[in-house]
Scaffold this active site. Sequence first.
Site: not given
Length: 387
Positions: A184, A186-189
């Site tokens: 999603q 806002n995730k790191n990837l």
Amino acid sequence: MSNASPEFIPFTRPSFNQETIDAVAEVLRSGWVTSGPKLAEFEATLSEYFGGRPVRCFANGTATMKIALQVADIGDGDEVITTPISWVATSNVILSVGAKPVFVDIDPVTRNIDLDKVAGAITSKTKAIMPVYLAGLPVDMDKLYSLAKQHHLRVIEDAAQAFGSQWQGKKIGSFGDLVSFSFQANKNLTTIEGGCLVLNNSDEAKLAEKFRLQGLTRQGMDGMDVDVLGGKDNLTDVNAVIGLQQLKQLPSYQTRRAALARQYFDSIRAEIKSTGLGLQLELPVENFTESNWHMFQVVLPLDRLNCDRAQVMTELKELGIGTGVHYPAITGFTLYKNLGYQSSATPVAERIGKSILTLPLFPGLKDQDIARIASSLVGILQKHYKK
């Protein structure tokens, strides 16, 4: 001299370089925009990342978890042990397959499920444990899998926030049972929306593919069959090509996140010390070997403040700083209260759910932003601290 307000700092912001924008344009020009060659390439690259385990991608991390439950044959009458401090999707997917979430309280330091309390919640109906790695910090994986083996339980890891996290030098997802990640925004990837599921073998991978697209199996030029009830949860090539580009940048993102987290510890501690008040602000676990620093979360000392969390968030916003809440206890939501759950049954989660605050953390954050956030937060706490 300018009186302009300082630039607003959001609690998160994704990073996309020109190479990513060009890669998306190339997919759009190709005419093949839904699931196709880029998805296959992304899945193969992810499989390599996880040491050769089968990986399938989905439209979002919620579908990924639901399909993990279906692959594990969890349904009506089964119980799944999980944590009350998570995005509500974690327990909603358990309900959606007809099973019952059983909430176990959290550890006040890690804010993850307290594995020492799990055994006491296991019944004859328990089929799986679904731990959540809050802010990217894994649970004690040795203890988790020892517990699961002892009680013959499946493990469905809600590693939504833990892409790039490790356990004793091994990537989360490269070992274990079913491991679910979210991509999603806002995730790191990120793939904007999306997720992946790491599976144990080709049979599970084929079953996951069926659940992903209406239970369909194709044979030859025109042969089709449906033997299980599936949904519509496939990931597009547009999303997949973003993921491929993000994977290339992940090492630099991770290095930057860790550096920013270190600055947070230093800045917040220095600000607290300068007040001379002994502010009891709970910081996260200072773990720079296993956490991917998806978020930097503090727990406010609400019992020592003459205001609530919303007031702290409002005053930070007025100073140009965005924050988030991850998460209120799931058991406090009306849906769950109506099902008979009580927040008081998990008191640590209840307290932390009311007082946890997510501060900005993303690769594009500037060093001076951390000093500004720390100073603003501690200044607000000092103002509202009961002497």
